[in-house]
Design an enzyme around this catalytic site. Structure first.
Site, PDB file in Angstrom:
ATOM      1  CB  CYS A  88       6.433 114.129  40.681  1.00  0.00           C
ATOM      2  SG  CYS A  88       7.733 113.728  41.849  1.00  0.00           S
ATOM      3  CD  GLU A  89       6.918 121.419  40.553  1.00  0.00           C
ATOM      4  OE1 GLU A  89       7.045 121.812  39.391  1.00  0.00           O
ATOM      5  OE2 GLU A  89       6.434 122.116  41.460  1.00  0.00           O
ATOM      6  CG  HIS A  90       7.332 117.858  44.844  1.00  0.00           C
ATOM      7  ND1 HIS A  90       5.993 117.573  44.759  1.00  0.00           N
ATOM      8  CD2 HIS A  90       7.430 119.210  44.889  1.00  0.00           C
ATOM      9  CE1 HIS A  90       5.305 118.695  44.775  1.00  0.00           C
ATOM     10  NE2 HIS A  90       6.151 119.706  44.845  1.00  0.00           N
ATOM     11  CG  HIS A  91       9.958 112.854  45.094  1.00  0.00           C
ATOM     12  ND1 HIS A  91       8.636 113.213  45.192  1.00  0.00           N
ATOM     13  CD2 HIS A  91      10.445 112.832  46.355  1.00  0.00           C
ATOM     14  CE1 HIS A  91       8.319 113.396  46.473  1.00  0.00           C
ATOM     15  NE2 HIS A  91       9.408 113.173  47.201  1.00  0.00           N
ATOM     16  CD  GLN A 129      -2.892 113.725  39.132  1.00  0.00           C
ATOM     17  OE1 GLN A 129      -2.145 112.972  39.759  1.00  0.00           O
ATOM     18  NE2 GLN A 129      -4.175 113.492  38.974  1.00  0.00           N
ATOM     19  CG  HIS A 157       1.800 110.816  41.741  1.00  0.00           C
ATOM     20  ND1 HIS A 157       2.299 112.056  41.424  1.00  0.00           N
ATOM     21  CD2 HIS A 157       0.495 110.842  41.382  1.00  0.00           C
ATOM     22  CE1 HIS A 157       1.335 112.811  40.909  1.00  0.00           C
ATOM     23  NE2 HIS A 157       0.221 112.093  40.889  1.00  0.00           N
ATOM     24  CB  CYS A 159       7.440 110.249  44.379  1.00  0.00           C
ATOM     25  SG  CYS A 159       5.929 111.202  44.213  1.00  0.00           S
TER      26      CYS A 159
HETATM   27 ZN    ZN Z   1       6.941 113.236  43.886  1.00  0.00          ZN
END
Ligand code: ZN
Length: 199
Positions: A88-91, A129, A157, A159
């Protein structure tokens, strides 16, 4: 071909940069980078990260074009339960699950093993996703130009599971449909086929 073959091809300069940053991170979180178990960890972590993001250097269109064959078959082709691992690009934590993909040929079919490879090319990048679903859908649609294409992804996920809301069993489902799959009957037939247990 072993996927580990790629390790030999890593750009040494980039690997070394990433290694030294992992070394700083390990130090910042309060660990001793020089203790025995961690000595080679920055290098391993750097190689793992470069492996997991190798999709930036791969071309999904070329993969499909390399295995397209003229064929009159025009019923639905379904490849279900394709294993999928992404970040995931956020975490920058993993998300993983399954992709189910179908297309209706329009004069051309594609070698079946190429569809999972297309999934990997887009999954081995920093992703969300929703965009991963869309990237796969558009790539197949534009390259193969089928009468229709459908992509469903179900993923968990890390995260969400390991931090934050800690909803450990939640699965996120995303989907995209083009062409004949925009018709409700065709879409329902596909959804019925991927949810039934054929074996
Ligand atoms: Zn994430």
């Amino acid at each position: 071909m072993s996927p580990y073959k790629n390790l030999e091809e890593y750009n040494l300069e980039i690997t070394d940069e990433v290694r030294s940053r992992y070394s700083s991170i390990i130090d910042e979180i309060g660990e001793d980078v020089s203790r025995e178990g961690l000595v080679k960890t920055p290098e391993r972590a750097a190689k793992a990260m470069l492996f997991l993001t190798q999709g930036y250097k791969q071309d999904a269109v070329e993969i499909l074009k390399g295995a397209m064959f003229k064929e009159d078959y025009d019923d639905m082709v379904i490849i279900k339960d394709i294993e999928l691992y992404s970040l995931c690009e956020h975490h920058m934590l993993p998300f993983f699950g399954k992709a189910h993909i179908a297309y209706i040929p329009n004069g051309h079919i594609v070698g079946l093993s190429k569809i999972p490879r297309v999934v990997d090319v887009f999954a081995r990048r920093l992703q969300v996703q929703e965009r991963l679903t869309h990237d796969i859908l558009e790539c197949i649609n534009e390259t193969l130009q089928p009468k229709g294409v459908a992509v469903v992804i179900e993923a968990s996920h890390m995260c969400m599971m390991m931090r934050g809301v800690q909803k450990q069993n939640s699965v996120t489902t995303t989907s995209g449909f083009r062409g004949q799959f925009e018709k409700i009957e065709t879409r329902n037939e596909f959804l019925k086929l991927i949810s039934s247990n054929l074996s």
